[in-house]
Design an enzyme around this catalytic site. Structure first.
Site, mmCIF file in Angstrom:
data_model
loop_
_atom_site.group_PDB
_atom_site.id
_atom_site.type_symbol
_atom_site.label_atom_id
_atom_site.label_comp_id
_atom_site.label_asym_id
_atom_site.label_seq_id
_atom_site.Cartn_x
_atom_site.Cartn_y
_atom_site.Cartn_z
ATOM 1 N N ALA A 66 0.875 -1.168 0.000
ATOM 2 C CA ALA A 66 0.000 0.000 0.000
ATOM 3 C C ALA A 66 0.914 1.221 0.000
ATOM 4 C CB ALA A 66 -0.872 -0.016 1.241
ATOM 5 N N GLY A 111 0.579 -4.928 0.899
ATOM 6 C CA GLY A 111 -0.612 -5.009 0.033
ATOM 7 C C GLY A 111 -0.323 -5.722 -1.280
ATOM 8 N N GLU A 114 -0.602 -9.306 -0.453
ATOM 9 C CA GLU A 114 -2.038 -9.583 -0.248
ATOM 10 C C GLU A 114 -2.790 -9.612 -1.578
ATOM 11 O OE1 GLU A 114 -2.001 -6.345 2.633
ATOM 12 O OE2 GLU A 114 -3.079 -7.660 4.016
ATOM 13 N N GLU A 134 4.487 -5.231 7.347
ATOM 14 C CA GLU A 134 3.716 -4.184 8.016
ATOM 15 C C GLU A 134 4.165 -3.928 9.447
ATOM 16 O OE1 GLU A 134 2.403 -6.521 6.042
ATOM 17 O OE2 GLU A 134 0.804 -5.675 4.829
HETATM 18 N N1 COA Z 1 4.619 3.165 -0.666
HETATM 19 C C1 COA Z 1 5.009 4.323 -1.208
HETATM 20 N N2 COA Z 1 6.159 4.470 -1.875
HETATM 21 C C2 COA Z 1 6.941 3.397 -2.003
HETATM 22 C C3 COA Z 1 6.601 2.145 -1.463
HETATM 23 C C4 COA Z 1 5.366 2.049 -0.784
HETATM 24 N N3 COA Z 1 4.928 0.901 -0.263
HETATM 25 N N4 COA Z 1 7.582 1.269 -1.744
HETATM 26 C C5 COA Z 1 8.500 1.938 -2.438
HETATM 27 N N5 COA Z 1 8.122 3.224 -2.594
HETATM 28 C C6 COA Z 1 8.828 4.294 -3.283
HETATM 29 C C7 COA Z 1 10.007 4.803 -2.481
HETATM 30 O O1 COA Z 1 9.583 5.750 -1.505
HETATM 31 C C8 COA Z 1 10.822 5.415 -3.569
HETATM 32 O O2 COA Z 1 10.251 6.646 -3.938
HETATM 33 P P1 COA Z 1 11.189 7.975 -4.122
HETATM 34 O O3 COA Z 1 12.127 7.582 -5.225
HETATM 35 O O4 COA Z 1 10.218 9.037 -4.497
HETATM 36 O O5 COA Z 1 11.866 8.152 -2.808
HETATM 37 C C9 COA Z 1 10.625 4.477 -4.741
HETATM 38 O O6 COA Z 1 9.410 3.790 -4.462
HETATM 39 C C10 COA Z 1 11.718 3.445 -4.896
HETATM 40 O O7 COA Z 1 11.858 2.750 -3.669
HETATM 41 P P2 COA Z 1 13.251 2.592 -2.887
HETATM 42 O O8 COA Z 1 12.948 2.354 -1.449
HETATM 43 O O9 COA Z 1 14.156 3.727 -3.212
HETATM 44 O O10 COA Z 1 13.800 1.263 -3.588
HETATM 45 P P3 COA Z 1 14.820 0.213 -2.954
HETATM 46 O O11 COA Z 1 15.207 -0.693 -4.052
HETATM 47 O O12 COA Z 1 15.893 0.887 -2.192
HETATM 48 O O13 COA Z 1 13.951 -0.628 -1.879
HETATM 49 C C11 COA Z 1 12.010 -1.824 -1.126
HETATM 50 C C12 COA Z 1 12.896 -1.421 -2.315
HETATM 51 C C13 COA Z 1 10.790 -2.554 -1.661
HETATM 52 C C14 COA Z 1 12.802 -2.766 -0.182
HETATM 53 C C15 COA Z 1 11.612 -0.550 -0.335
HETATM 54 O O14 COA Z 1 11.064 0.389 -1.262
HETATM 55 C C16 COA Z 1 10.563 -0.793 0.707
HETATM 56 O O15 COA Z 1 10.873 -1.297 1.782
HETATM 57 N N6 COA Z 1 9.295 -0.392 0.429
HETATM 58 C C17 COA Z 1 8.213 -0.494 1.357
HETATM 59 C C18 COA Z 1 7.764 -1.924 1.513
HETATM 60 C C19 COA Z 1 6.668 -2.022 2.535
HETATM 61 O O16 COA Z 1 6.837 -1.788 3.724
HETATM 62 N N7 COA Z 1 5.459 -2.378 2.068
HETATM 63 C C20 COA Z 1 4.334 -2.565 2.911
HETATM 64 C C21 COA Z 1 3.486 -1.372 2.929
HETATM 65 S S1 COA Z 1 1.950 -1.742 3.754
#
Ligand code: COA
Length: 260
Positions: A66, A111, A114, A134
């Site tokens: 999400a 999400g 999910e 989460e």
């Molecule tokens: N919501 C909003 N934005 C997200 C996102 C999410 N769930 N997951 C990634 N993004 C965005 C990042 O903020 C970043 O945006 P920016 O360039 O404007 O800063 C962009 O996507 C790229 O992500 P980034 O974190 O730089 O990539 P990465 O390769 O370093 O890491 C992940 C990848 C997936 C490990 C990391 O993005 C992450 O942990 N995301 C969240 C995962 C999460 O907790 N999901 C559950 C949500 S309920």
């Protein structure tokens, strides 16, 4: 309808829906969720479509969760609506009478995991990473993860993943039954289309009945589920496609289903 965050491509009778916010790793903001709701409804009503494939844009993510920038603004009142709205959309996918296949091409977190769980089955590329992280955000999965992950895989494993927020790589996902097949990133969509076309060649009515019967096993007792199976089996035997399928076998030819 026009979609801003989804790309729809229909090839023969297979619809490929690509979640398209690659700069945010295809994170599900409210607009994308609403678009998903519309597109699933639209495709279920589209007589040209037999099977739906869901995938993510780019080579890095299916859906990274999400949208955390929207989550961050939730208060308790909004949170309930947020969770129930997401659950309603994922229930729509699970109960879609056209099969929905998740072609997981990278991160499927929160999400995103999910969403994949709500699909009828999942295939993945070698770089796929699943998880319910989460807890790291101070919440629990709210779009069905606590329920569907526990039903799909061993519940002890499910709670470990939910409590630790650990990622599950593609091989592990295959080993524990979270995905049915793992392919190279290059092969993933070809294999997804092959599977979809194989299903699309069957009678749409039979496929719809099969989904309904299998889904019943998730909510009914064995006794009730068997009764439902017998009822749906009975309905199948009243279709033209049942006559055609059995007659074609006896006549040693390929069936020509009419979806009726
Ligand atoms: N919501 C909003 N934005 C997200 C996102 C999410 N769930 N997951 C990634 N993004 C965005 C990042 O903020 C970043 O945006 P920016 O360039 O404007 O800063 C962009 O996507 C790229 O992500 P980034 O974190 O730089 O990539 P990465 O390769 O370093 O890491 C992940 C990848 C997936 C490990 C990391 O993005 C992450 O942990 N995301 C969240 C995962 C999460 O907790 N999901 C559950 C949500 S309920």
């Amino acid at each position: 309808m026009d979609y801003n965050n989804l790309i729809l491509a229909i090839n023969e009778s297979v619809a490929v829906v690509t979640i398209n916010r690659p700069d945010k790793l295809n994170a599900l903001n409210i607009q994308t969720m609403n678009e998903l709701k519309s597109i699933i409804t639209e495709l279920n009503n589209n007589d040209d479509v037999s099977v739906i494939i869901l995938t993510g844009s780019g080579e890095k993510a299916f859906v990274a969760g999400a949208d955390i920038s929207e989550l961050n603004k939730l208060d308790m009142l909004a949170a309930k609506k947020f969770s129930e709205h997401g659950q309603e959309i994922f229930n729509l996918i699970e109960n879609s009478h056209k099969p929905v296949i998740a072609a997981v091409n990278g991160f499927a977190l929160g999400g995103g995991c999910e969403l994949a769980l709500a699909c009828h089955f999942r295939i993945a590329s070698e770089n796929a990473q699943f998880g319910q992280p989460e807890v790291n955000l101070g919440i629990i999965p709210g779009y069905g993860g606590t329920q569907r992950l526990s039903h799909l895989i061993n519940s002890g494993r499910a709670i470990e993943y939910i409590l630790t927020g650990s990622m599950i790589d593609a091989n592990e996902a295959f080993r524990i039954g979270l995905v049915n097949h793992v392919y190279s990133q290059k092969e993933l969509m070809t294999k997804a289309l092959e599977l979809a076309n194989k299903i699309a060649a069957k009678s749409r009515v039979t496929i719809r009945h099969a989904i309904e019967a299998v889904n019943a096993s998730k909510v009914l007792s064995l006794k009730e589920g068997l009764a439902r199976e017998a009822s749906i089996f009975t309905l199948c035997c009243g279709t033209e496609d049942f006559k055609e399928g059995t007659t074609a076998f006896i006549e040693k030819r390929k069936p020509k289903f009419k979806n009726s």
